[in-house]
Design an enzyme around this catalytic site. Sequence first.
Site, PDB file in Angstrom:
ATOM      1  N   ARG A  93       0.794  -1.345  -0.021  1.00 43.33           N
ATOM      2  CA  ARG A  93       0.183   0.044  -0.091  1.00 43.33           C
ATOM      3  C   ARG A  93       0.936   1.353  -0.101  1.00 43.33           C
ATOM      4  O   ARG A  93       0.463   2.385  -0.569  1.00 43.33           O
ATOM      5  CB  ARG A  93      -0.943   0.022   1.383  1.00 43.33           C
ATOM      6  CG  ARG A  93      -1.690   1.169   1.473  1.00 43.33           C
ATOM      7  CD  ARG A  93      -2.555   1.262   2.350  1.00 43.33           C
ATOM      8  NE  ARG A  93      -3.568   2.335   2.737  1.00 43.33           N
ATOM      9  CZ  ARG A  93      -4.336   2.509   3.555  1.00 43.33           C
ATOM     10  NH1 ARG A  93      -4.671   1.385   4.538  1.00 43.33           N
ATOM     11  NH2 ARG A  93      -4.988   3.666   3.645  1.00 43.33           N
ATOM     12  N   ASN A 147     -10.509  -4.541  -0.690  1.00 43.54           N
ATOM     13  CA  ASN A 147     -10.337  -3.301  -1.664  1.00 43.54           C
ATOM     14  C   ASN A 147      -9.624  -3.788  -3.190  1.00 43.54           C
ATOM     15  O   ASN A 147      -8.793  -4.680  -2.987  1.00 43.54           O
ATOM     16  CB  ASN A 147     -10.171  -2.206  -0.974  1.00 43.54           C
ATOM     17  CG  ASN A 147     -11.148  -1.387  -0.403  1.00 43.54           C
ATOM     18  OD1 ASN A 147     -12.462  -1.333  -0.916  1.00 43.54           O
ATOM     19  ND2 ASN A 147     -11.047  -1.018   0.996  1.00 43.54           N
ATOM     20  N   TYR A 278     -15.335   9.918  -0.919  1.00 43.44           N
ATOM     21  CA  TYR A 278     -14.378   9.372  -1.844  1.00 43.44           C
ATOM     22  C   TYR A 278     -14.483  10.567  -3.037  1.00 43.44           C
ATOM     23  O   TYR A 278     -13.746  10.676  -3.767  1.00 43.44           O
ATOM     24  CB  TYR A 278     -14.364   8.238  -2.238  1.00 43.44           C
ATOM     25  CG  TYR A 278     -13.546   7.307  -1.174  1.00 43.44           C
ATOM     26  CD1 TYR A 278     -12.323   6.873  -1.319  1.00 43.44           C
ATOM     27  CD2 TYR A 278     -14.238   6.746   0.024  1.00 43.44           C
ATOM     28  CE1 TYR A 278     -11.616   6.118  -0.456  1.00 43.44           C
ATOM     29  CE2 TYR A 278     -13.410   5.587   1.062  1.00 43.44           C
ATOM     30  CZ  TYR A 278     -12.490   5.708   0.569  1.00 43.44           C
ATOM     31  OH  TYR A 278     -11.618   4.844   1.417  1.00 43.44           O
TER      32      TYR A 278
HETATM   33  P1  NAD Z   1      -3.793  -6.041   6.306  1.00 46.94           P
HETATM   34  O1  NAD Z   1      -2.404  -5.434   5.629  1.00 46.94           O
HETATM   35  O2  NAD Z   1      -3.594  -6.136   7.785  1.00 46.94           O
HETATM   36  O3  NAD Z   1      -4.056  -7.533   5.550  1.00 46.94           O
HETATM   37  C1  NAD Z   1      -4.728  -8.181   6.129  1.00 46.94           C
HETATM   38  C2  NAD Z   1      -4.319  -9.653   6.199  1.00 46.94           C
HETATM   39  O4  NAD Z   1      -4.084 -10.233   4.837  1.00 46.94           O
HETATM   40  C3  NAD Z   1      -2.795  -9.866   6.614  1.00 46.94           C
HETATM   41  O5  NAD Z   1      -2.833 -10.399   7.830  1.00 46.94           O
HETATM   42  C4  NAD Z   1      -2.347 -10.399   5.447  1.00 46.94           C
HETATM   43  O6  NAD Z   1      -1.039 -11.469   5.868  1.00 46.94           O
HETATM   44  C5  NAD Z   1      -3.398 -11.322   5.037  1.00 46.94           C
HETATM   45  N1  NAD Z   1      -2.969 -11.730   3.592  1.00 46.94           N
HETATM   46  C6  NAD Z   1      -2.217 -10.948   2.448  1.00 46.94           C
HETATM   47  N2  NAD Z   1      -2.356 -11.869   1.575  1.00 46.94           N
HETATM   48  C7  NAD Z   1      -3.222 -12.869   1.719  1.00 46.94           C
HETATM   49  C8  NAD Z   1      -3.482 -14.108   0.930  1.00 46.94           C
HETATM   50  N3  NAD Z   1      -3.385 -14.363  -0.192  1.00 46.94           N
HETATM   51  N4  NAD Z   1      -4.465 -15.088   1.669  1.00 46.94           N
HETATM   52  C9  NAD Z   1      -4.748 -14.755   2.795  1.00 46.94           C
HETATM   53  N5  NAD Z   1      -4.514 -13.610   3.740  1.00 46.94           N
HETATM   54  C10 NAD Z   1      -3.696 -12.757   3.084  1.00 46.94           C
HETATM   55  O7  NAD Z   1      -4.897  -5.215   5.829  1.00 46.94           O
HETATM   56  P2  NAD Z   1      -5.964  -4.344   6.548  1.00 46.94           P
HETATM   57  O8  NAD Z   1      -5.423  -3.044   6.453  1.00 46.94           O
HETATM   58  O9  NAD Z   1      -6.414  -4.903   7.844  1.00 46.94           O
HETATM   59  O10 NAD Z   1      -7.071  -4.491   5.421  1.00 46.94           O
HETATM   60  C11 NAD Z   1      -7.889  -5.457   4.899  1.00 46.94           C
HETATM   61  C12 NAD Z   1      -8.510  -5.332   3.876  1.00 46.94           C
HETATM   62  O11 NAD Z   1      -9.803  -5.009   3.852  1.00 46.94           O
HETATM   63  C13 NAD Z   1      -7.824  -4.387   2.621  1.00 46.94           C
HETATM   64  O12 NAD Z   1      -7.957  -4.992   1.378  1.00 46.94           O
HETATM   65  C14 NAD Z   1      -8.617  -3.218   2.965  1.00 46.94           C
HETATM   66  O13 NAD Z   1      -8.653  -2.446   1.685  1.00 46.94           O
HETATM   67  C15 NAD Z   1     -10.102  -4.107   3.284  1.00 46.94           C
HETATM   68  N6  NAD Z   1     -10.850  -3.116   3.979  1.00 46.94           N
HETATM   69  C16 NAD Z   1     -12.105  -2.713   3.263  1.00 46.94           C
HETATM   70  C17 NAD Z   1     -13.171  -2.044   3.724  1.00 46.94           C
HETATM   71  C18 NAD Z   1     -14.228  -1.661   3.208  1.00 46.94           C
HETATM   72  O14 NAD Z   1     -14.862  -0.637   3.586  1.00 46.94           O
HETATM   73  N7  NAD Z   1     -14.675  -2.447   2.039  1.00 46.94           N
HETATM   74  C19 NAD Z   1     -12.891  -1.690   5.200  1.00 46.94           C
HETATM   75  C20 NAD Z   1     -11.581  -1.777   5.963  1.00 46.94           C
HETATM   76  C21 NAD Z   1     -10.705  -2.669   5.153  1.00 46.94           C
HETATM   77  C1  G6P Z   2     -12.880   3.382   4.414  1.00 48.05           C
HETATM   78  C2  G6P Z   2     -13.001   2.732   3.540  1.00 48.05           C
HETATM   79  C3  G6P Z   2     -12.422   1.182   3.365  1.00 48.05           C
HETATM   80  C4  G6P Z   2     -10.845   1.552   3.514  1.00 48.05           C
HETATM   81  C5  G6P Z   2     -10.907   2.372   4.782  1.00 48.05           C
HETATM   82  C6  G6P Z   2      -9.235   2.629   4.862  1.00 48.05           C
HETATM   83  O1  G6P Z   2     -13.327   2.890   5.704  1.00 48.05           O
HETATM   84  O2  G6P Z   2     -14.469   2.346   3.219  1.00 48.05           O
HETATM   85  O3  G6P Z   2     -12.501   0.697   2.142  1.00 48.05           O
HETATM   86  O4  G6P Z   2     -10.242   0.314   3.480  1.00 48.05           O
HETATM   87  O5  G6P Z   2     -11.345   3.251   4.991  1.00 48.05           O
HETATM   88  O6  G6P Z   2      -8.813   2.814   6.377  1.00 48.05           O
HETATM   89  P1  G6P Z   2      -7.354   2.922   6.489  1.00 48.05           P
HETATM   90  O7  G6P Z   2      -7.305   2.971   8.073  1.00 48.05           O
HETATM   91  O8  G6P Z   2      -6.831   1.533   6.269  1.00 48.05           O
HETATM   92  O9  G6P Z   2      -6.734   4.035   5.871  1.00 48.05           O
HETATM   93 MN    MN Z   3     -14.646   0.967   1.611  1.00 46.30          MN
END
Ligand code: NAD
Ligand code: G6P
Ligand code: MN
Length: 458
Positions: A93, A147, A278
């Site tokens: 990221r 995402n 956004y």
């Molecule tokens: P992070 O960097 O902590 O990753 C989460 C976990 O995924 C890590 O422990 C990592 O080892 C694991 N991982 C990586 N590749 C993998 C694979 N191939 N198989 C299984 N596990 C794997 O990330 P985060 O900051 O906790 O965010 C997690 C995800 O959720 C991101 O993609 C983020 O964009 C998404 N997210 C989305 C929303 C939303 O609104 N849709 C909200 C919050 C987070």
């Molecule tokens: C928002 C969005 C998520 C995104 C997150 C990032 O909640 O809906 O899709 O992953 O923000 O938050 P962060 O703490 O990782 O910047």
């Molecule tokens: Mn989102």
Amino acid sequence: NLKIVTIGGGSSYTPELIEGFIKRKDELPIKELWLVDIEAGREKLEIVGALAKRMVKAAGLDWDVHLTLDRREALKDADFVSTQLRVGLLDARIKDERIPLSHGIIGQETNGAGGMFKAFRTIPVILDIVEDMKELCPKAWLVNFTNPSGMVTEAVIRYGNWDKVVGLCNVPIMCSKIAAGALKDKEEDLFFRFGGLNHFHWHRVWDKSGEEKTKDVIEAAYTSPEAMVKALEGIMSPINPNNNIDEDVEQKAGVQNIPNIGFLADQVRNLGIIPCMYHRYYYITDDMLKEELEAFEKGETRAEVVKRTEAELFELYKDPNLSIKPPQLAKRGGAYYSDAACELITSIYNDKRSHMVVSTKNNGAISDLPDDVVVEVSSIITSNGPVPLSWGSFDSSSRGLLQHMKDMELTTIKAAVTGDYSTALQAFTINPLVPSGKIAQTILDEMLVAHKEYLPQF
Ligand code: NAD
Ligand code: G6P
Ligand code: MN
């Protein structure tokens, strides 16, 4: 007796998810919760997994919480599979954000060049997960948070040929709370309709008497940063559910990752529908870029800030006496995401017909887009999945932009699946946040090299 699997279980967000399941313990007969990660996330999985076990135990529940690096073992006979993985973790990221910024363009994890690269890295992995699901849990639902959530969901349907998938995001929840704060009305007394794409949707709102309040919300929350702060004061703070805001945490634009920079009041008034947080990247690109470049210079892009927050959180999680979600998790942008995930699961399982905003197949809800593309819209969640509510058509102020963005997404997904260089260049060329021409190619090439390890298809 439910078996629920979370892929990317080592995420620092996991306590939020566990709390969401605990809140719904009377509706969900959970037997097993499986948290899956990979070798690179082993330590995180062990720490946050131990906290998850303590949370379940402290709630007096007898759920079996399993931690594993073996995805196939976890998927066997699962009922629901949620995905919250980040391919390449936060270091990837940082590159998504810093490389575009080093060329003077927006560097953001779900928008512009960074968002396209997150899609390139993630889509092959999600398609592999779908292949495993076809074999090991063909009746399960896939609840996707990864995402860019809309594009990942579209890839699952379009290229994975898997329809039992729903894409989620917490932004619509925050938008609803802002509207309630702006109108000083109860959220549950308002009626919302959302339409658009993930991180690119608009909404309208009505009060209990049926009167449309959209313009009032725009005026009261979206015409200046001060108005936004005021609307947010009227709601439960995402920083602290007891509404006493942690002093060292600045209140942002509803989600913690987006600064509260003002829209142009005349432009949002003219829209007539309420933008999401956004939309700032598209409507006030200059201000957003300026803010990002300042952070870039200081080594404080959002990814870098989050990396420090994550380290703090894992220190807290290690405490064997901690058995709740610590309030500090609210420094992350995903506040309330478990309300989306867990409510979706109980709504499908119990055929609750809850009204939720999800990424799902359009099926006519937005008449300006084809039926078979994924949109983020208000839907009724049945045991057969989401049934989208009709939004209708958009005014010329939004329609073209929406269609353009959908086509950019489709081109990005095609590049992610095929690994075709010229398709990737095309996606870069048409993304409104990436200038066309040599600069697009330069950034694309640099990012392809930087992320090489996670891009076997290119
Ligand atoms: P992070 O960097 O902590 O990753 C989460 C976990 O995924 C890590 O422990 C990592 O080892 C694991 N991982 C990586 N590749 C993998 C694979 N191939 N198989 C299984 N596990 C794997 O990330 P985060 O900051 O906790 O965010 C997690 C995800 O959720 C991101 O993609 C983020 O964009 C998404 N997210 C989305 C929303 C939303 O609104 N849709 C909200 C919050 C987070
Ligand atoms: C928002 C969005 C998520 C995104 C997150 C990032 O909640 O809906 O899709 O992953 O923000 O938050 P962060 O703490 O990782 O910047
Ligand atoms: Mn989102």
